[in-house]
Design an enzyme around this catalytic site. Structure first.
Site, mmCIF file in Angstrom:
data_model
loop_
_atom_site.group_PDB
_atom_site.id
_atom_site.type_symbol
_atom_site.label_atom_id
_atom_site.label_comp_id
_atom_site.label_asym_id
_atom_site.label_seq_id
_atom_site.Cartn_x
_atom_site.Cartn_y
_atom_site.Cartn_z
ATOM 1 N N ARG A 53 -0.016 -8.766 13.730
ATOM 2 C CA ARG A 53 -0.303 -7.861 12.784
ATOM 3 C C ARG A 53 -1.349 -8.506 11.723
ATOM 4 O O ARG A 53 -2.528 -7.968 11.183
ATOM 5 C CB ARG A 53 0.611 -7.100 12.027
ATOM 6 C CG ARG A 53 1.159 -6.200 13.330
ATOM 7 C CD ARG A 53 2.676 -5.486 12.782
ATOM 8 N NE ARG A 53 2.520 -4.732 11.525
ATOM 9 C CZ ARG A 53 3.373 -4.425 10.621
ATOM 10 N NH1 ARG A 53 4.459 -5.170 10.868
ATOM 11 N NH2 ARG A 53 3.258 -3.837 9.583
ATOM 12 N N LYS A 91 0.903 -1.396 0.016
ATOM 13 C CA LYS A 91 -0.011 0.029 -0.019
ATOM 14 C C LYS A 91 0.652 1.232 0.047
ATOM 15 O O LYS A 91 0.753 2.022 -0.691
ATOM 16 C CB LYS A 91 -0.848 -0.083 1.304
ATOM 17 C CG LYS A 91 -1.807 -1.180 1.396
ATOM 18 C CD LYS A 91 -2.797 -1.227 2.422
ATOM 19 C CE LYS A 91 -2.203 -1.239 3.850
ATOM 20 N NZ LYS A 91 -1.421 -2.448 4.034
ATOM 21 N N ARG A 106 11.309 -0.972 10.989
ATOM 22 C CA ARG A 106 10.071 -0.557 11.912
ATOM 23 C C ARG A 106 10.377 -1.488 13.030
ATOM 24 O O ARG A 106 10.606 -2.786 12.695
ATOM 25 C CB ARG A 106 8.975 -0.525 11.143
ATOM 26 C CG ARG A 106 8.476 0.579 10.383
ATOM 27 C CD ARG A 106 7.546 0.381 9.545
ATOM 28 N NE ARG A 106 6.153 -0.191 10.320
ATOM 29 C CZ ARG A 106 4.837 -0.296 9.793
ATOM 30 N NH1 ARG A 106 4.825 0.102 8.555
ATOM 31 N NH2 ARG A 106 3.985 -1.020 10.159
ATOM 32 N N ARG A 119 -9.616 0.388 9.158
ATOM 33 C CA ARG A 119 -8.975 -0.888 9.315
ATOM 34 C C ARG A 119 -10.337 -1.594 9.855
ATOM 35 O O ARG A 119 -10.053 -2.758 10.316
ATOM 36 C CB ARG A 119 -8.065 -0.955 9.775
ATOM 37 C CG ARG A 119 -6.533 -1.017 9.403
ATOM 38 C CD ARG A 119 -5.496 -0.841 10.200
ATOM 39 N NE ARG A 119 -4.262 -1.441 9.831
ATOM 40 C CZ ARG A 119 -3.190 -1.049 9.367
ATOM 41 N NH1 ARG A 119 -3.135 0.314 9.133
ATOM 42 N NH2 ARG A 119 -1.856 -1.543 9.330
ATOM 43 N N ARG A 139 11.525 -4.891 4.955
ATOM 44 C CA ARG A 139 11.324 -3.618 4.664
ATOM 45 C C ARG A 139 12.129 -2.796 5.335
ATOM 46 O O ARG A 139 12.721 -3.100 6.481
ATOM 47 C CB ARG A 139 9.792 -3.306 5.211
ATOM 48 C CG ARG A 139 9.518 -1.997 5.204
ATOM 49 C CD ARG A 139 8.066 -1.702 5.060
ATOM 50 N NE ARG A 139 7.429 -2.130 6.244
ATOM 51 C CZ ARG A 139 6.127 -2.081 6.220
ATOM 52 N NH1 ARG A 139 5.281 -1.640 5.344
ATOM 53 N NH2 ARG A 139 5.513 -2.548 7.401
HETATM 54 P P1 ADP Z 1 2.272 -1.735 3.433
HETATM 55 O O1 ADP Z 1 2.361 -0.270 3.116
HETATM 56 O O2 ADP Z 1 1.015 -2.406 2.594
HETATM 57 O O3 ADP Z 1 2.350 -2.446 4.502
HETATM 58 P P2 ADP Z 1 4.651 -1.717 1.720
HETATM 59 O O4 ADP Z 1 4.255 -0.921 0.569
HETATM 60 O O5 ADP Z 1 5.465 -0.757 2.888
HETATM 61 O O6 ADP Z 1 3.444 -2.270 2.380
HETATM 62 O O7 ADP Z 1 5.599 -2.614 1.122
HETATM 63 C C1 ADP Z 1 6.199 -3.843 2.001
HETATM 64 C C2 ADP Z 1 7.485 -4.300 1.564
HETATM 65 O O8 ADP Z 1 7.431 -5.064 0.437
HETATM 66 C C3 ADP Z 1 8.324 -3.245 1.400
HETATM 67 O O9 ADP Z 1 9.748 -3.507 1.662
HETATM 68 C C4 ADP Z 1 8.374 -3.076 -0.331
HETATM 69 O O10 ADP Z 1 9.704 -2.475 -0.759
HETATM 70 C C5 ADP Z 1 7.885 -4.478 -0.682
HETATM 71 N N1 ADP Z 1 7.134 -4.472 -1.807
HETATM 72 C C6 ADP Z 1 6.086 -3.831 -2.031
HETATM 73 N N2 ADP Z 1 5.583 -3.922 -3.146
HETATM 74 C C7 ADP Z 1 6.393 -5.283 -3.644
HETATM 75 C C8 ADP Z 1 5.983 -5.709 -4.924
HETATM 76 N N3 ADP Z 1 5.156 -5.806 -5.644
HETATM 77 N N4 ADP Z 1 7.096 -6.898 -4.861
HETATM 78 C C9 ADP Z 1 7.899 -7.177 -4.202
HETATM 79 N N5 ADP Z 1 8.034 -6.332 -3.068
HETATM 80 C C10 ADP Z 1 7.303 -5.248 -2.752
HETATM 81 P P1 AMP Z 2 0.881 0.549 8.971
HETATM 82 O O1 AMP Z 2 1.951 1.460 9.032
HETATM 83 O O2 AMP Z 2 -0.461 0.912 8.211
HETATM 84 O O3 AMP Z 2 1.241 -0.696 8.799
HETATM 85 O O4 AMP Z 2 0.508 0.809 10.706
HETATM 86 C C1 AMP Z 2 1.182 0.535 11.883
HETATM 87 C C2 AMP Z 2 0.235 0.120 12.949
HETATM 88 O O5 AMP Z 2 -0.301 1.817 13.246
HETATM 89 C C3 AMP Z 2 -0.784 -0.812 13.010
HETATM 90 O O6 AMP Z 2 -0.311 -2.222 13.078
HETATM 91 C C4 AMP Z 2 -1.733 -0.281 14.138
HETATM 92 O O7 AMP Z 2 -1.142 -0.503 15.474
HETATM 93 C C5 AMP Z 2 -1.592 1.222 13.974
HETATM 94 N N1 AMP Z 2 -2.832 1.811 13.007
HETATM 95 C C6 AMP Z 2 -2.393 2.290 11.834
HETATM 96 N N2 AMP Z 2 -3.558 2.581 10.928
HETATM 97 C C7 AMP Z 2 -4.691 2.114 11.984
HETATM 98 C C8 AMP Z 2 -5.922 2.034 11.987
HETATM 99 N N3 AMP Z 2 -6.735 2.596 10.671
HETATM 100 N N4 AMP Z 2 -6.592 1.676 12.832
HETATM 101 C C9 AMP Z 2 -6.135 1.010 14.094
HETATM 102 N N5 AMP Z 2 -4.772 1.140 14.300
HETATM 103 C C10 AMP Z 2 -4.105 1.595 13.120
#
Ligand code: ADP
Ligand code: AMP
Length: 217
Positions: A171, A13, A160, A88, A127
């Site tokens: 998660r 995302k 992170r 969420r 990541r």
């Molecule tokens: P989210 O925001 O949904 O938690 P991220 O965008 O941070 O996910 O992506 C999670 C990890 O996967 C990051 O390290 C990113 O670089 C990697 N990633 C994202 N999209 C892809 C893809 N299409 N193929 C492989 N790795 C990806």
């Molecule tokens: P993310 O960066 O989207 O993976 O979110 C990191 C963490 O923030 C999650 O694991 C939750 O603890 C909190 N969080 C983010 N968005 C929400 C949401 N919409 N509702 C509740 N907790 C959230």
């Protein structure tokens, strides 16, 4: 255009949001980023959020909804926005609909990035994020040119605290329990679009772009 990106943690995302907001010139609103910023500044919100975020649990709805409500009032959201990681829960989705309806707005598209659970652990543990500009990379799937250094701004990369094997399990369970029912919720409203998030980053961006722009003439 008012867009929501859905999908489990690690679906891509944030990665796709960084790219799509540049093309559509709308703000990227990530509740996860908002909580991490508050946590690093040790504000009251940050200290409260930390109790949940660091355990991999969802932050309570009333706190999260309050943040998004405030953010959506800002001027830069007038022409549209991209929500990443919100809503969420069903309560958050209902609250969002109410907030938007007050301004005569609604959600244009909900993009669901579909990725199999067995790929998510590798994506999340590998990541790395830039401390300065927030750009997202991956040790293997999207590496920086110089290890540990951001390609975009030369900032330092970090991992992170919740991207560990132990926290990822919690998660993903939270996602299944609270967030996955939203797919049915938005499907029933006719706004849900499914995208294969397992493909290469550029290919996923192209698919999303085509959905948002509509079919070519
Ligand atoms: P989210 O925001 O949904 O938690 P991220 O965008 O941070 O996910 O992506 C999670 C990890 O996967 C990051 O390290 C990113 O670089 C990697 N990633 C994202 N999209 C892809 C893809 N299409 N193929 C492989 N790795 C990806
Ligand atoms: P993310 O960066 O989207 O993976 O979110 C990191 C963490 O923030 C999650 O694991 C939750 O603890 C909190 N969080 C983010 N968005 C929400 C949401 N919409 N509702 C509740 N907790 C959230």
């Amino acid at each position: 255009m008012n867009i929501i990106f859905m999908g489990p943690p690690g679906a891509g995302k944030g990665t796709q949001a960084e790219r799509i907001v540049q093309q559509f010139n709308i703000p990227h609103i990530s509740t996860g980023d908002a909580f991490r910023a508050a946590m690093s500044q040790e504000t009251a919100l940050g200290l409260e959020a930390k109790k949940y975020v660091n355990q991999g649990l969802l932050v309570p709805d009333e706190i999260t909804i309050g943040i998004v409500n405030e953010r959506l009032k800002q001027n830069d959201c007038a022409e549209g926005f991209l929500l990443d990681g919100f809503p969420r829960t069903i309560s958050q989705a209902d609250a969002l609909a109410t907030i938007l309806a007050q301004d005569g707005k609604q959600i244009s598209f909900v993009i669901n990035l579909k990725v199999n659970r067995n790929l998510l652990l590798d994506r999340l543990t590998g990541r790395r994020i830039c401390k300065s500009c927030g750009a997202t990379f991956h040790l293997v799937f999207n590496p920086t040119t110089v290890p540990g250094v951001c390609d975009k701004c030369s900032g330092e990369l970090y991992q992170r605290a919740d991207d560990t094997v132990e926290k990822v399990g919690t998660r993903l369970d939270e996602y299944e329990k609270w967030t996955s029912p939203l797919l049915e919720y938005y499907s029933a409203k006719g706004t849900l679009k499914e995208v294969n998030g397992e493909l290469e980053i550029e290919v996923v961006t192209k698919q999303i772009d085509e959905i948002l722009r509509g079919p070519a003439e």
